[in-house]
Design an enzyme around this catalytic site. Structure first.
Site, PDB file in Angstrom:
ATOM      1  N   ASP A  13       0.868  -1.179   0.000  1.00  0.00           N
ATOM      2  CA  ASP A  13       0.000   0.000   0.000  1.00  0.00           C
ATOM      3  C   ASP A  13       0.905   1.229   0.000  1.00  0.00           C
ATOM      4  OD1 ASP A  13      -2.292   1.678   0.303  1.00  0.00           O
ATOM      5  OD2 ASP A  13      -1.939   1.774   2.457  1.00  0.00           O
ATOM      6  N   SER A  14       0.304   2.378  -0.248  1.00  0.00           N
ATOM      7  CA  SER A  14       1.055   3.618  -0.166  1.00  0.00           C
ATOM      8  C   SER A  14       1.512   3.891   1.269  1.00  0.00           C
ATOM      9  CB  SER A  14       0.183   4.773  -0.647  1.00  0.00           C
ATOM     10  OG  SER A  14      -1.036   4.786   0.067  1.00  0.00           O
ATOM     11  N   CYS A  76      -4.073  -1.213  -2.160  1.00  0.00           N
ATOM     12  CA  CYS A  76      -4.232   0.240  -2.262  1.00  0.00           C
ATOM     13  C   CYS A  76      -5.144   0.486  -3.456  1.00  0.00           C
ATOM     14  CB  CYS A  76      -2.864   0.879  -2.496  1.00  0.00           C
ATOM     15  SG  CYS A  76      -2.916   2.646  -2.857  1.00  0.00           S
ATOM     16  N   GLU A 155      -5.448   9.613   9.324  1.00  0.00           N
ATOM     17  CA  GLU A 155      -4.048   9.560   9.784  1.00  0.00           C
ATOM     18  C   GLU A 155      -3.878  10.355  11.078  1.00  0.00           C
ATOM     19  OE1 GLU A 155      -0.903   8.771   7.697  1.00  0.00           O
ATOM     20  OE2 GLU A 155      -2.124   7.465   6.440  1.00  0.00           O
ATOM     21  N   CYS A 187     -11.152   3.192  -0.606  1.00  0.00           N
ATOM     22  CA  CYS A 187      -9.854   3.693  -0.145  1.00  0.00           C
ATOM     23  C   CYS A 187      -9.520   2.933   1.132  1.00  0.00           C
ATOM     24  CB  CYS A 187      -9.937   5.196   0.138  1.00  0.00           C
ATOM     25  SG  CYS A 187      -8.463   5.858   0.925  1.00  0.00           S
ATOM     26  N   HIS A 189      -8.185   3.675   3.831  1.00  0.00           N
ATOM     27  CA  HIS A 189      -8.386   4.317   5.134  1.00  0.00           C
ATOM     28  C   HIS A 189      -9.857   4.370   5.567  1.00  0.00           C
ATOM     29  CE1 HIS A 189      -4.315   5.485   4.398  1.00  0.00           C
ATOM     30  NE2 HIS A 189      -4.245   6.242   5.482  1.00  0.00           N
TER      31      HIS A 189
HETATM   32  N1  DGL Z   1      -3.964   3.781   0.028  1.00  0.00           N
HETATM   33  C1  DGL Z   1      -4.645   4.822  -0.680  1.00  0.00           C
HETATM   34  C2  DGL Z   1      -5.883   4.238  -1.369  1.00  0.00           C
HETATM   35  O1  DGL Z   1      -6.403   3.222  -0.996  1.00  0.00           O
HETATM   36  C3  DGL Z   1      -5.058   5.950   0.224  1.00  0.00           C
HETATM   37  C4  DGL Z   1      -3.903   6.784   0.744  1.00  0.00           C
HETATM   38  C5  DGL Z   1      -3.170   7.516  -0.358  1.00  0.00           C
HETATM   39  O2  DGL Z   1      -3.684   8.493  -0.931  1.00  0.00           O
HETATM   40  O3  DGL Z   1      -2.050   7.088  -0.653  1.00  0.00           O
HETATM   41  O4  DGL Z   1      -6.332   4.802  -2.335  1.00  0.00           O
END
Ligand code: DGL
Length: 271
Positions: A13-14, A76, A155, A187, A189
């Protein structure tokens, strides 16, 4: 291909959000070991261009394959939206994204045939969810909305905060007006905002978290390819976690998602 049934599953993931998917995989597939990579040095991916997100994703997939993973789960939404076909072409190991499983869960959940999707700016702009939803059911009505402020609010830990509630009301108003009856949390989060989003949208809207469905898809693909870990290889704390920035921060935030399954975090810079 570096494969074999006791090889680990690569998940990336990011940042830390993909740990919601890692958590679901660990629950569904207790015999499997995970190698997780969180690109904390370059998060967020949401506002970045498709080319940049693709480049980052290719670097991470290369790192995971070099670690000997038998499959890659792109945990992600933004990376799935921009990079999934590229990664699938590039690597022999199966590469699984979160968009298709989330879309399938939404199609199964909707009664009215009107589905909402929320995600980062990149995910919504890519149209990946609309395509996946319509491929499954062409008659579906889809209302999509980017909610870029949700990631920083999560976050910050403001998952039950009046500011977040206010932002959610603003973002979700068009979806409420459109009377969607299922909402894809597109997403990583957003599952952490489930309680607050349910409060804003009311009981009639089913909230779709793709993590569970992605874990099921991973299980199905491993089974089909004969790549499942044997029960005797059951790991006890055998998962490994990498972050491209401060490991301590990853550890602290990550424990919110996974508890003490995260024993330690190694730093790995890429690019
Ligand atoms: N992990 C990203 C997503 O699911 C969210 C966080 C980001 O913008 O990197 O799209």
């Amino acid at each position: 291909m570096t494969a074999g049934s006791s090889a680990p599953i690569g998940v990336f993931d990011s940042g830390i959000g993909g740990l919601t998917v890692a958590h679901a995989i660990i629950q569904h597939l207790p015999n499997e070991r995970i190698i997780y990579f969180g690109d904390t040095a370059r998060v967020p991916y949401g506002p970045k261009s498709p080319d940049t997100v693709r480049r980052y994703s290719r670097e991470i997939a290369g790192f995971l394959v070099a670690q000997g993973v038998k499959t890659i789960v792109v945990a992600c939404n933004t990376a799935t939206a921009h990079a999934l076909p590229t990664l699938q072409e590039e690597w022999e190991v199966p590469v699984i994204g979160v968009v298709e499983p989330g879309a399938r869960a939404a199609v199964n959940a909707t009664r009215s045939g009107h589905v909402g999707v929320i995600g980062t700016a990149g995910t919504i702009k890519s149209g990946a969810y609309e395509r996946a939803l319509r491929a499954l059911r062409p008659s579906l009505r889809v209302t999509a909305r980017a909610c870029p402020l949700f990631v920083p609010l999560v976050e910050e830990g403001w998952v039950d905060h009046d500011v977040t509630r206010m932002v959610a009301r603003e973002y979700l108003e068009p979806l409420r007006e459109a009377e969607v009856d299922a909402l894809v949390l597109g997403c990583t989060h957003y599952p952490l905002l489930k309680t607050l989003l349910a409060e804003v949208l009311g009981d009639d809207v089913r909230l779709i978290d793709s993590a569970e469905e992605t874990a099921r898809e991973t299980s199905r693909i491993l089974r089909e390819r004969g790549l499942e870990a044997p029960a005797s290889a059951a790991p006890v704390g055998g998962h490994r976690f990498f972050a491209s920035d401060d490991p301590l921060q990853f550890l602290q935030l990550g424990q919110r998602f996974l508890g003490d399954v995260i024993e330690g975090v190694q730093v790995q810079t890429l690019g």
